[in-house]
Motif scaffolding. Structure first.
Motif, PDB file in Angstrom:
ATOM      1  N   SER A  29       0.838  -1.191   0.000  1.00 58.91           N
ATOM      2  CA  SER A  29       0.000   0.000   0.000  1.00 58.91           C
ATOM      3  C   SER A  29       0.883   1.254   0.000  1.00 58.91           C
ATOM      4  O   SER A  29       0.606   2.221  -0.715  1.00 58.91           O
ATOM      5  CB  SER A  29      -0.988  -0.079   1.165  1.00 58.91           C
ATOM      6  OG  SER A  29      -1.015   1.091   1.888  1.00 58.91           O
ATOM      7  N   ASP A  30       1.994   1.231   0.732  1.00 55.52           N
ATOM      8  CA  ASP A  30       2.935   2.368   0.701  1.00 55.52           C
ATOM      9  C   ASP A  30       3.501   2.595  -0.698  1.00 55.52           C
ATOM     10  O   ASP A  30       3.865   3.713  -1.064  1.00 55.52           O
ATOM     11  CB  ASP A  30       4.117   2.124   1.649  1.00 55.52           C
ATOM     12  CG  ASP A  30       3.692   2.149   3.108  1.00 55.52           C
ATOM     13  OD1 ASP A  30       2.532   2.541   3.370  1.00 55.52           O
ATOM     14  OD2 ASP A  30       4.505   1.766   3.978  1.00 55.52           O
ATOM     15  N   MET A  31       3.611   1.499  -1.446  1.00 51.72           N
ATOM     16  CA  MET A  31       4.201   1.595  -2.787  1.00 51.72           C
ATOM     17  C   MET A  31       3.136   1.883  -3.846  1.00 51.72           C
ATOM     18  O   MET A  31       3.399   1.806  -5.046  1.00 51.72           O
ATOM     19  CB  MET A  31       4.882   0.271  -3.148  1.00 51.72           C
ATOM     20  CG  MET A  31       6.035  -0.077  -2.261  1.00 51.72           C
ATOM     21  SD  MET A  31       7.519   0.703  -2.902  1.00 51.72           S
ATOM     22  CE  MET A  31       8.751  -0.212  -2.028  1.00 51.72           C
ATOM     23  N   GLY A  32       1.904   2.108  -3.409  1.00 47.62           N
ATOM     24  CA  GLY A  32       0.852   2.459  -4.362  1.00 47.62           C
ATOM     25  C   GLY A  32       0.188   1.268  -5.030  1.00 47.62           C
ATOM     26  O   GLY A  32      -0.397   1.396  -6.100  1.00 47.62           O
ATOM     27  N   ILE A  33       0.274   0.107  -4.391  1.00 50.68           N
ATOM     28  CA  ILE A  33      -0.405  -1.064  -4.959  1.00 50.68           C
ATOM     29  C   ILE A  33      -1.383  -1.622  -3.942  1.00 50.68           C
ATOM     30  O   ILE A  33      -1.020  -1.843  -2.779  1.00 50.68           O
ATOM     31  CB  ILE A  33       0.621  -2.137  -5.390  1.00 50.68           C
ATOM     32  CG1 ILE A  33       1.330  -1.607  -6.646  1.00 50.68           C
ATOM     33  CG2 ILE A  33      -0.037  -3.492  -5.643  1.00 50.68           C
ATOM     34  CD1 ILE A  33       2.167  -2.587  -7.383  1.00 50.68           C
ATOM     35  N   SER A  34      -2.623  -1.803  -4.354  1.00 46.12           N
ATOM     36  CA  SER A  34      -3.598  -2.271  -3.387  1.00 46.12           C
ATOM     37  C   SER A  34      -3.862  -3.769  -3.572  1.00 46.12           C
ATOM     38  O   SER A  34      -4.066  -4.249  -4.684  1.00 46.12           O
ATOM     39  CB  SER A  34      -4.849  -1.392  -3.510  1.00 46.12           C
ATOM     40  OG  SER A  34      -5.995  -2.144  -3.501  1.00 46.12           O
ATOM     41  N   LEU A  35      -3.791  -4.499  -2.473  1.00 43.54           N
ATOM     42  CA  LEU A  35      -3.999  -5.946  -2.498  1.00 43.54           C
ATOM     43  C   LEU A  35      -5.425  -6.251  -2.053  1.00 43.54           C
ATOM     44  O   LEU A  35      -5.790  -6.006  -0.910  1.00 43.54           O
ATOM     45  CB  LEU A  35      -2.995  -6.660  -1.579  1.00 43.54           C
ATOM     46  CG  LEU A  35      -1.509  -6.341  -1.758  1.00 43.54           C
ATOM     47  CD1 LEU A  35      -0.663  -7.250  -0.857  1.00 43.54           C
ATOM     48  CD2 LEU A  35      -1.063  -6.476  -3.206  1.00 43.54           C
ATOM     49  N   VAL A  36      -6.219  -6.787  -2.962  1.00 45.80           N
ATOM     50  CA  VAL A  36      -7.640  -7.016  -2.689  1.00 45.80           C
ATOM     51  C   VAL A  36      -7.867  -8.477  -2.293  1.00 45.80           C
ATOM     52  O   VAL A  36      -7.492  -9.392  -3.021  1.00 45.80           O
ATOM     53  CB  VAL A  36      -8.471  -6.715  -3.956  1.00 45.80           C
ATOM     54  CG1 VAL A  36      -9.960  -6.859  -3.675  1.00 45.80           C
ATOM     55  CG2 VAL A  36      -8.137  -5.341  -4.504  1.00 45.80           C
ATOM     56  N   ASN A  37      -8.482  -8.697  -1.117  1.00 47.59           N
ATOM     57  CA  ASN A  37      -8.813 -10.070  -0.708  1.00 47.59           C
ATOM     58  C   ASN A  37     -10.096 -10.518  -1.388  1.00 47.59           C
ATOM     59  O   ASN A  37     -11.087  -9.799  -1.355  1.00 47.59           O
ATOM     60  CB  ASN A  37      -9.030 -10.137   0.809  1.00 47.59           C
ATOM     61  CG  ASN A  37      -7.737 -10.020   1.569  1.00 47.59           C
ATOM     62  OD1 ASN A  37      -6.699 -10.508   1.139  1.00 47.59           O
ATOM     63  ND2 ASN A  37      -7.779  -9.350   2.718  1.00 47.59           N
ATOM     64  N   LEU A  38     -10.073 -11.680  -1.993  1.00 50.58           N
ATOM     65  CA  LEU A  38     -11.304 -12.213  -2.581  1.00 50.58           C
ATOM     66  C   LEU A  38     -11.709 -13.449  -1.780  1.00 50.58           C
ATOM     67  O   LEU A  38     -10.941 -14.398  -1.675  1.00 50.58           O
ATOM     68  CB  LEU A  38     -11.073 -12.596  -4.057  1.00 50.58           C
ATOM     69  CG  LEU A  38     -10.648 -11.462  -5.006  1.00 50.58           C
ATOM     70  CD1 LEU A  38     -10.394 -12.007  -6.406  1.00 50.58           C
ATOM     71  CD2 LEU A  38     -11.692 -10.354  -5.053  1.00 50.58           C
ATOM     72  N   ASP A  39     -12.917 -13.402  -1.205  1.00 51.56           N
ATOM     73  CA  ASP A  39     -13.348 -14.497  -0.323  1.00 51.56           C
ATOM     74  C   ASP A  39     -13.510 -15.825  -1.050  1.00 51.56           C
ATOM     75  O   ASP A  39     -13.530 -16.877  -0.427  1.00 51.56           O
ATOM     76  CB  ASP A  39     -14.690 -14.139   0.332  1.00 51.56           C
ATOM     77  CG  ASP A  39     -14.503 -13.053   1.366  1.00 51.56           C
ATOM     78  OD1 ASP A  39     -13.361 -12.900   1.861  1.00 51.56           O
ATOM     79  OD2 ASP A  39     -15.481 -12.333   1.670  1.00 51.56           O
ATOM     80  N   ASP A  40     -13.634 -15.780  -2.378  1.00 46.02           N
ATOM     81  CA  ASP A  40     -13.898 -17.009  -3.119  1.00 46.02           C
ATOM     82  C   ASP A  40     -12.675 -17.889  -3.355  1.00 46.02           C
ATOM     83  O   ASP A  40     -12.801 -19.029  -3.784  1.00 46.02           O
ATOM     84  CB  ASP A  40     -14.534 -16.682  -4.481  1.00 46.02           C
ATOM     85  CG  ASP A  40     -16.025 -16.426  -4.331  1.00 46.02           C
ATOM     86  OD1 ASP A  40     -16.514 -16.480  -3.188  1.00 46.02           O
ATOM     87  OD2 ASP A  40     -16.688 -16.179  -5.351  1.00 46.02           O
ATOM     88  N   PHE A  41     -11.479 -17.377  -3.071  1.00 44.94           N
ATOM     89  CA  PHE A  41     -10.272 -18.192  -3.274  1.00 44.94           C
ATOM     90  C   PHE A  41     -10.233 -19.360  -2.287  1.00 44.94           C
ATOM     91  O   PHE A  41     -10.646 -19.226  -1.135  1.00 44.94           O
ATOM     92  CB  PHE A  41      -9.002 -17.354  -3.056  1.00 44.94           C
ATOM     93  CG  PHE A  41      -8.636 -16.455  -4.201  1.00 44.94           C
ATOM     94  CD1 PHE A  41      -8.824 -16.855  -5.514  1.00 44.94           C
ATOM     95  CD2 PHE A  41      -8.058 -15.208  -3.958  1.00 44.94           C
ATOM     96  CE1 PHE A  41      -8.455 -16.022  -6.568  1.00 44.94           C
ATOM     97  CE2 PHE A  41      -7.688 -14.367  -5.003  1.00 44.94           C
ATOM     98  CZ  PHE A  41      -7.888 -14.774  -6.311  1.00 44.94           C
TER      99      PHE A  41
END
Ligand code: SF4
Ligand code: SF4
Lengths: 296, 164
Positions: A29-41
């Motif tokens: 997030s500090d580097m400008g990339i957002s990691l999205v959690n997907l519940d379906d994995f």
């Protein structure tokens, strides 16, 4: 603009190493990339236990996971060599063989998903190198780790087979060393650098063999003056941290080599402290290493 | 022939894995293989150990292979030990010889969507996650995995072994 990735956390990181998940969220997030959690994995599934024994089930569950990312319009970022191996093997197999893809799509059709082949799979090291880039990483390093000599262990499943993984030379990987240098630290030049961590030995039948392997590998790191070692896969992390701790109570010498996930080192170089990168969860701790961090 | 296959299934075995006959026991693979720490020596390489037993698919040593691919990348004679080890594991699994650790792992994936048991200690895991500012873990889409394993036949296979 913030780039988004589907965060494929796998099983090991969220369950046994949540501090790694937390540090990944912070650093990216500090580097400008957002990691999205997907519940379906679900589990990727794990390649050595599931993949070899039932290839069709392995490919189909993996295809479903890839489809989940695809349906969300996202590419995948992983934090595990095993997940990367499974998902990349599956995309490779399904993209190069239409018959197989149709068969697998038939198997997963009742789940409501369909694999099309649009989601790309990247290990977090590839996202650091290709999306963020070394220049941006260098400018994020506010507290260089110049006092540290670090032994890198890239691990096996991100390297091989190289035609599918396309990451680095399996017998002379240098990417992780370059990334360690970006942090201002010195990579240790040690023997047995590309030797496996021994996870499979430990899990599927030879604990004694795994201890002997650790003794050799850690001993060589120590010989090369390493202050700590760095890994990019949770199984490797666990094997070197917990495994080292257990082995040190058997008959192998006390190496006291702390194990740091690369993202933890990056976090330290960006200014987070040991507590913030979750060092308190580690089994192997070493005051000399801690001092070098505090004095960075 | 470098590998001593003296028993009756020899021809059948060589038909299935013709490349093992070209193995020179040069030990190059064993030098890069993690199983060298489990007692494999230059005179008893991994390939030799496995194929000089009567029923190689019953040899517990096949399960020590990490599928790291190093042997196949380094073997000068393209024996590809990994390929034959994986085929043996596959055969062993079909016949029900896989070790408990493997079967239990597959069972976990099929019944929980995780590779190992988590629900007995979920409270502890989620407390730790919360401490790190992370959302709790919960159920995964097991219903969908079940449908997949139903179609591939793995579910039936697992149920058959449980009965045994
Ligand atoms: S490297 Fe190849 S030829 Fe040499 S022992 Fe191993 S499998 Fe046999
Ligand atoms: S793939 Fe298996 S046999 Fe080959 S080097 Fe790795 S652990 Fe050894």
């Amino acid at each position: 603009m913030t780039k988004k990735y589907a965060f494929f956390r796998g099983c090991f990181v969220p369950v046994r190493l949540p501090h790694i998940e937390a540090v990944a969220q912070k650093v990216f997030s500090d580097m400008g990339i957002s990691l999205v959690n997907l519940d379906d994995f679900t589990c990727c599934p794990e390649p050595v236990g599931v993949g070899i024994n039932d290839k069709m089930t392995w490919l189909s569950i993996a295809a479903r996971n890839l489809a989940v990312a695809e349906e969300n319009g996202l590419d995948i970022i992983t934090v595990c060599n095993g997940c990367t191996y499974t998902l990349r093997h599956a995309s490779h197999a399904l993209n190069s063989n239409k018959q197989l893809r149709d068969k697998v799509n038939g198997i997963i059709s009742d789940t409501g998903h369909a694999y099309k082949g649009n989601a790309k799979v990247s290990h977090f090291l590839e996202v650091l190198m290709n999306d963020i880039g070394t220049r941006k990483m260098k400018s994020a390093v506010k507290y260089p780790l110049s006092k540290l000599t670090i032994a890198t262990h890239t691990g096996c499943h991100i390297l091989s087979p190289k035609e599918i993984m396309e990451f680095d030379n399996p017998f002379d990987p240098t990417t992780l060393d370059e990334l360690v240098m970006i942090l201002g630290a010195t990579p240790a030049d040690y023997d047995k650098k590309t030797l496996c961590c021994g996870w499979a030995l430990m899990t599927y039948g030879s604990r004694e063999g795994a201890y002997a392997l650790l003794k050799d590998k850690l001993g060589n790191m120590k010989l090369a003056q390493a202050d700590c070692l760095t890994v990019v896969c949770p199984q490797c992390f666990y094997q070197f941290d917990m495994g080292q701790w257990i082995a040190s109570r058997k008959d192998i010498p006390q190496y006291n080599l702390p194990v740091l996930f690369y993202l933890q080192l990056l976090g330290l170089a960006m200014g987070y402290n040991l507590q913030e990168i979750g060092y308190d969860s580690h089994k192997v701790k070493n005051p000399e290493f801690e001092n070098k961090i505090k004095m960075r | 022939m470098p590998i001593s296959l003296e028993y009756k299934a020899k021809n059948e075995l060589l038909q299935k894995f013709p490349k093992i006959e070209t193995c020179l026991k040069c030990n190059t693979c064993a030098l890069v293989c993690p199983v060298q720490y489990a007692g494999f020596s230059p005179t008893n390489t991994y390939v030799n150990n496995i194929f000089s037993t009567q029923e190689p698919e019953k040899n517990p040593n096949i399960w020590l292979c990490a599928s790291c691919h190093k042997c196949e990348e380094i073997c000068p004679y393209e024996v590809k030990p990994l390929e034959v080890i994986e085929a043996l594991k596959d055969e062993a699994f079909e016949k029900g010889y896989a070790p408990e650790a493997i079967r239990e792992e597959i069972n976990q994936v099929l019944t929980t969507g995780y590779a190992f048991p988590i629900f007995q200690s979920l409270h502890f895991i989620n407390r730790e996650r919360e401490r790190r500012g992370l959302k709790p873990l919960g159920e995964r889409k097991v219903g969908e995995i079940k449908k997949i394993a139903g179609k591939t036949g793995l579910e039936n296979k697992m149920a058959g072994w449980k009965k045994k």
